[in-house]
Design an enzyme around this catalytic site. Structure first.
Site, PDB file in Angstrom:
ATOM      1  N   LYS A 117       0.872  -1.180   0.000  1.00 57.96           N
ATOM      2  CA  LYS A 117       0.000   0.000   0.000  1.00 57.96           C
ATOM      3  C   LYS A 117       0.901   1.220   0.000  1.00 57.96           C
ATOM      4  O   LYS A 117       2.034   1.173   0.496  1.00 57.96           O
ATOM      5  CB  LYS A 117      -0.879   0.014   1.261  1.00 57.96           C
ATOM      6  CG  LYS A 117      -2.095   0.905   1.128  1.00 57.96           C
ATOM      7  CD  LYS A 117      -3.230   0.231   0.362  1.00 57.96           C
ATOM      8  CE  LYS A 117      -4.364   1.177   0.103  1.00 57.96           C
ATOM      9  NZ  LYS A 117      -5.526   0.479  -0.488  1.00 57.96           N
ATOM     10  N   ASP A 143      -6.914   4.298  -4.941  1.00 59.41           N
ATOM     11  CA  ASP A 143      -7.578   4.131  -3.636  1.00 59.41           C
ATOM     12  C   ASP A 143      -8.237   5.479  -3.356  1.00 59.41           C
ATOM     13  O   ASP A 143      -8.408   6.285  -4.281  1.00 59.41           O
ATOM     14  CB  ASP A 143      -6.562   3.742  -2.548  1.00 59.41           C
ATOM     15  CG  ASP A 143      -7.251   3.327  -1.243  1.00 59.41           C
ATOM     16  OD1 ASP A 143      -7.952   2.306  -1.233  1.00 59.41           O
ATOM     17  OD2 ASP A 143      -7.119   4.045  -0.218  1.00 59.41           O
TER      18      ASP A 143
HETATM   19  P1  NDP Z   1     -13.123   7.541  -3.086  1.00 62.89           P
HETATM   20  O1  NDP Z   1     -12.087   8.545  -2.813  1.00 62.89           O
HETATM   21  O2  NDP Z   1     -13.633   7.353  -4.464  1.00 62.89           O
HETATM   22  O3  NDP Z   1     -14.387   7.782  -2.145  1.00 62.89           O
HETATM   23  C1  NDP Z   1     -14.298   7.805  -0.762  1.00 62.89           C
HETATM   24  C2  NDP Z   1     -15.655   8.198  -0.228  1.00 62.89           C
HETATM   25  O4  NDP Z   1     -15.668   8.035   1.187  1.00 62.89           O
HETATM   26  C3  NDP Z   1     -15.978   9.655  -0.504  1.00 62.89           C
HETATM   27  O5  NDP Z   1     -17.337   9.803  -0.666  1.00 62.89           O
HETATM   28  C4  NDP Z   1     -15.497  10.323   0.786  1.00 62.89           C
HETATM   29  O6  NDP Z   1     -16.114  11.549   1.077  1.00 62.89           O
HETATM   30  C5  NDP Z   1     -15.928   9.297   1.783  1.00 62.89           C
HETATM   31  N1  NDP Z   1     -15.184   9.459   3.012  1.00 62.89           N
HETATM   32  C6  NDP Z   1     -13.860   9.486   3.166  1.00 62.89           C
HETATM   33  N2  NDP Z   1     -13.557   9.703   4.439  1.00 62.89           N
HETATM   34  C7  NDP Z   1     -14.745   9.784   5.089  1.00 62.89           C
HETATM   35  C8  NDP Z   1     -15.118   9.985   6.429  1.00 62.89           C
HETATM   36  N3  NDP Z   1     -14.202  10.161   7.380  1.00 62.89           N
HETATM   37  N4  NDP Z   1     -16.435   9.990   6.738  1.00 62.89           N
HETATM   38  C9  NDP Z   1     -17.369   9.842   5.786  1.00 62.89           C
HETATM   39  N5  NDP Z   1     -17.075   9.674   4.496  1.00 62.89           N
HETATM   40  C10 NDP Z   1     -15.784   9.640   4.168  1.00 62.89           C
HETATM   41  O7  NDP Z   1     -12.535   6.157  -2.506  1.00 62.89           O
HETATM   42  P2  NDP Z   1     -12.974   4.683  -2.842  1.00 62.89           P
HETATM   43  O8  NDP Z   1     -14.425   4.600  -3.054  1.00 62.89           O
HETATM   44  O9  NDP Z   1     -12.050   4.159  -3.862  1.00 62.89           O
HETATM   45  O10 NDP Z   1     -12.567   3.945  -1.480  1.00 62.89           O
HETATM   46  C11 NDP Z   1     -13.479   3.848  -0.376  1.00 62.89           C
HETATM   47  C12 NDP Z   1     -12.978   2.747   0.554  1.00 62.89           C
HETATM   48  O11 NDP Z   1     -12.917   1.504  -0.155  1.00 62.89           O
HETATM   49  C13 NDP Z   1     -11.588   2.943   1.138  1.00 62.89           C
HETATM   50  O12 NDP Z   1     -11.528   2.365   2.432  1.00 62.89           O
HETATM   51  C14 NDP Z   1     -10.708   2.122   0.200  1.00 62.89           C
HETATM   52  O13 NDP Z   1      -9.502   1.721   0.812  1.00 62.89           O
HETATM   53  C15 NDP Z   1     -11.621   0.932  -0.032  1.00 62.89           C
HETATM   54  N6  NDP Z   1     -11.333   0.162  -1.222  1.00 62.89           N
HETATM   55  C16 NDP Z   1     -11.314   0.747  -2.463  1.00 62.89           C
HETATM   56  C17 NDP Z   1     -11.065  -0.018  -3.581  1.00 62.89           C
HETATM   57  C18 NDP Z   1     -11.153   0.553  -4.938  1.00 62.89           C
HETATM   58  O14 NDP Z   1     -11.059  -0.222  -5.912  1.00 62.89           O
HETATM   59  N7  NDP Z   1     -11.345   1.842  -5.120  1.00 62.89           N
HETATM   60  C19 NDP Z   1     -10.722  -1.454  -3.459  1.00 62.89           C
HETATM   61  C20 NDP Z   1     -10.871  -1.998  -2.132  1.00 62.89           C
HETATM   62  C21 NDP Z   1     -11.137  -1.184  -1.063  1.00 62.89           C
HETATM   63  P3  NDP Z   1     -15.290  12.928   0.884  1.00 62.89           P
HETATM   64  O15 NDP Z   1     -15.414  13.236  -0.574  1.00 62.89           O
HETATM   65  O16 NDP Z   1     -15.997  13.887   1.771  1.00 62.89           O
HETATM   66  O17 NDP Z   1     -13.863  12.681   1.322  1.00 62.89           O
END
Ligand code: NDP
Length: 453
Positions: free
Chosen positions: A131, A171
């Protein structure tokens, strides 16, 4: 937080990890969840102790930290910190995402890299665990500034990665735009067009269905669980946190499978739409305009928006059958788990990495709410990254349907492996135990075969 483990050997190891890695609470949490859940395998796998597999597996093979200096639109030099944690390469080249978020630190990236080892093992594909990331925040930055950061980040990272050595991906905060800038810089420095990053745009080696893969895969995993219980998504109410890549495509697949998704969030608040989320509106807000989830009210004025400054916790008070936390770590705590249980929720499946706190997991399991850990349930993203690597190596592209069918097959295999492993050690329906033991045994076999390295 109490990190004691009943098994004396595992407990000693946990204490050593804490001594060696002070001030890394997220890393402790991930290691503790892992060590405390593999206890049922210790008696039947003496090689884990004899060959010091666990002492080795909790120690990253390599940790790189570096300065990322870049010039902002006002001509001022900004400095961020970059990281790459190459945790374990026993079963394949290091593989894991790059997180760009102000909260990024060594502890968070070590927890993510550690979990990635077992997740990648479960996919059945040859990928080690890693990571990386930076405390850079792409939110509110111009395209120019994001480009300047990504190029500077890659000017150091390029020497540590490669298509047969370490293949980073997206990510939080790292989408196709950031991957494009990083790929371009790598290609320029190394003078080589190779599959060194995944999550690329289709025009230069990306895989169809990679964008959808994590969210779709999460729903395929839950669908397997529902099928085991002679049930399905049809008619279920689903609450999903986040509104990024994982949340959007989990919403899409859950809806396609007949469920109604009624809520999404971001770090400022959450929306509730009792008629079911209008996904076209969300895609336009998030993927085109890079806006906030409260903008949903401009498209669907009958929906409700609630400010939630502490992250997405309020969202878990909305009644649902299935909860899919898809935002970030530790976003679903004990209080949230109790609210979900009180409202009749039957399944919590993690789209994000470690979104559920340990006491919340214990509560859900004690109250017979099926809990699907991220390292199994969200493995569809990295699995499809593995498929992107295959296509890049073969210089060939599969159709969306081909990739989606492979993804579905992999998620079904992961579910069956996790389910069978849990049952075999006497812990039926404990998918945390099943995922950790199944993920570990493959890596352990490879580590032992490769000797003391
Ligand atoms: P994105 O950056 O596309 O989206 C993240 C989302 O989560 C945004 O809506 C963000 O809101 C929100 N968020 C982040 N921090 C917080 C918080 N403290 N409270 C509430 N909402 C929050 O990321 P991904 O969708 O790619 O990733 C989301 C999760 O999935 C992570 O844990 C990542 O590690 C995991 N993951 C992702 C993969 C992938 O293929 N993308 C694969 C496997 C796991 P805001 O815009 O306000 O920050």
């Amino acid at each position: 937080m109490d990190y004691t483990i009943n098994h004396p050997y595992l407990n000693g190891l946990m204490q050593d990890v804490m001594k060696k890695n002070p001030n890394e609470p997220e890393f402790f949490q991930a290691v503790h969840e892992f060590l405390s859940s593999i206890e049922p395998a210790m008696a039947t796998h003496p090689e884990l102790i004899e060959k010091q597999v666990l002492e080795r597996i909790v120690e990253p093979e390599r940790q790189v930290m570096f300065r990322v200096a870049w010039v902002d639109d006002n001509g001022k030099i900004q400095v961020n910190r970059g990281y790459r944690i190459q945790f374990n390469s026993a079963i394949g080249p290091y593989k894991g995402g790059i997180r760009l978020h102000p909260s990024v630190n060594l502890s968070i990236l070590k927890f993510l890299g550690f979990e990635q080892i077992f997740k990648n093992s479960l996919t059945t594909l040859p990928m080690g665990g890693a990571k990386g990331g930076s405390d850079f925040d792409p939110k509110g930055k111009s395209d120019n500034e994001v480009q300047a950061f990504c190029q500077s980040f890659m000017r150091e990272l390029y020497r540590h990665i490669g298509p047969d050595c370490d293949v980073p991906a997206g990510d939080i905060g790292t989408g196709a735009r950031e991957i494009g800038f990083m790929f371009g810089q790598y290609k320029k420095i190394v003078n080589e067009f190779s599959g060194v990053l995944t999550g690329k745009k289709l025009s230069f080696g990306g895989s169809l269905a990679r964008t959808e893969a994590t969210g779709y895969g999460l729903c395929y995993f839950v669908d397997c669980l529902l099928a085991k219980k002679q049930d399905s998504f049809a008619g279920k109410t689903v609450v999903i946190s986040g509104s990024g890549n994982v949340a959007i495509y989990a919403t899409e697949k859950a809806t396609q499978l007949g469920a109604k998704v009624v809520a999404l969030s971001d770090s400022n608040g959450y929306i509730y739409d009792e008629n079911g989320i209008n996904l076209d509106a969300v895609k336009e807000i998030k993927e085109v305009k890079r806006g906030r989830i409260k903008d949903y009210l401009n498209y669907v004025p009958t929906a409700k928006y609630t400010e939630d400054v502490n992250g997405s916790k309020g969202i878990w008070t909305i009644p649902c059958d299935i909860a899919l936390p898809c935002a970030t770590q530790n976003e679903l705590n004990l209080e949230s788990a109790k609210a979900l249980a009180a409202n009749g929720c039957k399944i919590v499946a993690e789209g994000a990495n470690m979104p559920t706190t340990p006491d919340a997991i214990a509560f859900l399991q004690e109250n017979k709410i099926y809990f699907c850990p991220g390292k199994a349930a969200n493995a569809g993203g990295v699995a499809t990254s593995g498929l992107e690597m295959c296509q890049n190596s073969a210089r060939y592209s599969w159709t969306f349907e081909e990739v989606d069918a492979k993804l579905k097959g992999i998620m079904t295999d992961i579910f069956n492996n996790v389910d069978t492993t849990a049952t075999a050690v006497g812990c039926e329906d404990n998918f945390v135990v099943g995922a950790n033991i199944a993920g570990l045994l493959k890596v352990s076999d490879a580590m032992i075969a490769q000797g003391c390295i």
